[in-house]
Design a protein around this motif. Structure first.
Motif, PDB file in Angstrom:
ATOM      1  N   GLU A 113      83.604  15.623  54.229  1.00 52.41           N
ATOM      2  CA  GLU A 113      82.536  15.015  53.420  1.00 52.41           C
ATOM      3  C   GLU A 113      82.857  13.552  53.115  1.00 52.41           C
ATOM      4  OE1 GLU A 113      78.916  14.724  51.934  1.00 52.41           O
ATOM      5  OE2 GLU A 113      79.689  16.487  52.954  1.00 52.41           O
TER       6      GLU A 113
ATOM      7  N   ARG B 268      82.255  11.575  56.318  1.00 56.24           N
ATOM      8  CA  ARG B 268      80.824  11.404  56.577  1.00 56.24           C
ATOM      9  C   ARG B 268      80.225  10.343  55.657  1.00 56.24           C
ATOM     10  NH1 ARG B 268      78.076  16.530  55.511  1.00 56.24           N
ATOM     11  NH2 ARG B 268      76.232  15.356  56.023  1.00 56.24           N
ATOM     12  N   ASN B 269      80.610  10.380  54.377  1.00 56.76           N
ATOM     13  CA  ASN B 269      80.100   9.385  53.421  1.00 56.76           C
ATOM     14  C   ASN B 269      80.556   7.974  53.793  1.00 56.76           C
ATOM     15  OD1 ASN B 269      78.718  11.285  51.902  1.00 56.76           O
ATOM     16  ND2 ASN B 269      80.416  11.582  50.474  1.00 56.76           N
TER      17      ASN B 269
ATOM     18  N   ALA C 248      81.309   6.899  56.773  1.00 59.10           N
ATOM     19  CA  ALA C 248      80.547   6.512  57.965  1.00 59.10           C
ATOM     20  C   ALA C 248      79.135   6.083  57.570  1.00 59.10           C
ATOM     21  CB  ALA C 248      80.504   7.668  58.970  1.00 59.10           C
ATOM     22  N   ARG C 249      78.517   6.831  56.673  1.00 63.35           N
ATOM     23  CA  ARG C 249      77.154   6.499  56.209  1.00 63.35           C
ATOM     24  C   ARG C 249      77.145   5.108  55.577  1.00 63.35           C
ATOM     25  NH1 ARG C 249      76.367  10.358  52.580  1.00 63.35           N
ATOM     26  NH2 ARG C 249      76.097  11.912  54.193  1.00 63.35           N
ATOM     27  N   GLU C 250      78.182   4.798  54.797  1.00 61.88           N
ATOM     28  CA  GLU C 250      78.272   3.468  54.172  1.00 61.88           C
ATOM     29  C   GLU C 250      78.379   2.363  55.229  1.00 61.88           C
ATOM     30  OE1 GLU C 250      81.638   3.616  51.556  1.00 61.88           O
ATOM     31  OE2 GLU C 250      80.698   5.117  50.258  1.00 61.88           O
ATOM     32  N   LYS C 251      78.910   2.707  56.383  1.00 66.19           N
ATOM     33  CA  LYS C 251      79.033   1.741  57.478  1.00 66.19           C
ATOM     34  C   LYS C 251      77.793   1.757  58.371  1.00 66.19           C
ATOM     35  CE  LYS C 251      83.044   0.288  56.352  1.00 66.19           C
ATOM     36  NZ  LYS C 251      83.119  -1.024  55.747  1.00 66.19           N
ATOM     37  N   GLY C 252      76.776   2.524  57.967  1.00 73.34           N
ATOM     38  CA  GLY C 252      75.539   2.572  58.738  1.00 73.34           C
ATOM     39  C   GLY C 252      75.610   3.479  59.952  1.00 73.34           C
TER      40      GLY C 252
ATOM     41  N   ASP D 229      75.745   7.488  61.464  1.00 75.88           N
ATOM     42  CA  ASP D 229      75.529   8.916  61.219  1.00 75.88           C
ATOM     43  C   ASP D 229      76.609   9.689  61.964  1.00 75.88           C
ATOM     44  OD1 ASP D 229      74.744  11.549  60.976  1.00 75.88           O
ATOM     45  OD2 ASP D 229      72.676  11.192  61.601  1.00 75.88           O
ATOM     46  N   TRP D 230      77.606  10.138  61.230  1.00 74.76           N
ATOM     47  CA  TRP D 230      78.755  10.826  61.809  1.00 74.76           C
ATOM     48  C   TRP D 230      78.321  12.006  62.685  1.00 74.76           C
ATOM     49  CZ3 TRP D 230      83.770   9.766  62.317  1.00 74.76           C
ATOM     50  CH2 TRP D 230      84.636  10.810  62.676  1.00 74.76           C
ATOM     51  N   GLU D 231      77.304  12.713  62.245  1.00 75.86           N
ATOM     52  CA  GLU D 231      76.842  13.907  62.956  1.00 75.86           C
ATOM     53  C   GLU D 231      76.311  13.575  64.346  1.00 75.86           C
ATOM     54  OE1 GLU D 231      77.405  16.895  61.724  1.00 75.86           O
ATOM     55  OE2 GLU D 231      78.167  15.995  59.890  1.00 75.86           O
TER      56      GLU D 231
END
Length: 126
Positions: free
Chosen positions: A47, A50-51, A53-57, A59-61
């Motif tokens: 988690e 993933r967060n 990665a999201r902050e870096k723009g 989508d880890w998935e």
């Protein structure tokens, strides 16, 4: 109620005195508890990753294994400092990774950095 305090040596003596079948049951219970603890640590780590990665723009998935490896390589210093995640949880995380590798017949100590990164990316995928 009084709590008895035993030394490590006394615990070991008690363990050796236990019947084999009782040791097996205790060991099985201990393994279940460790597996649950590893799953919880893995979920928390995943988690956080993933967060980040999201902050870096990102989508880890949606990343392939190769893209995830590249992402970790690119941001490894920032990931290491992320809320002191690795400093706070280095031993338990490494312990969980070692155990997971061993379950797959791998020796963590003999793996190079690339093999470890690949293993971690695949482990997080599971």
């Amino acid at each position: 109620m009084t709590k008895a305090t035993l030394t490590e040596e006394q615990w070991e003596q008690l363990w050796h005195a236990l019947p084999r079948e009782f040791k097996r049951r205790l060991t099985a219970q201990f393994e279940l508890e460790l597996a649950q603890e590893r799953r919880l640590r893995q979920q928390a780590f995943y988690e956080r990753l993933r967060n980040f990665a999201r902050e870096k723009g990102v989508d880890w998935e949606q990343l392939s294994v190769e893209e995830r490896l590249e992402f970790v390589r690119t941001y490894r210093q920032q990931l290491a400092l992320l809320d002191d995640l690795f400093k706070q949880h280095e031993a338990p995380v490494e312990s969980a990774l070692r155990a997971a590798a061993l379950q797959r017949g791998l020796n963590w100590d003999r793996m190079n950095d690339e093999e470890r990164l690949t293993f971690v990316a695949e482990w997080l995928e599971e």
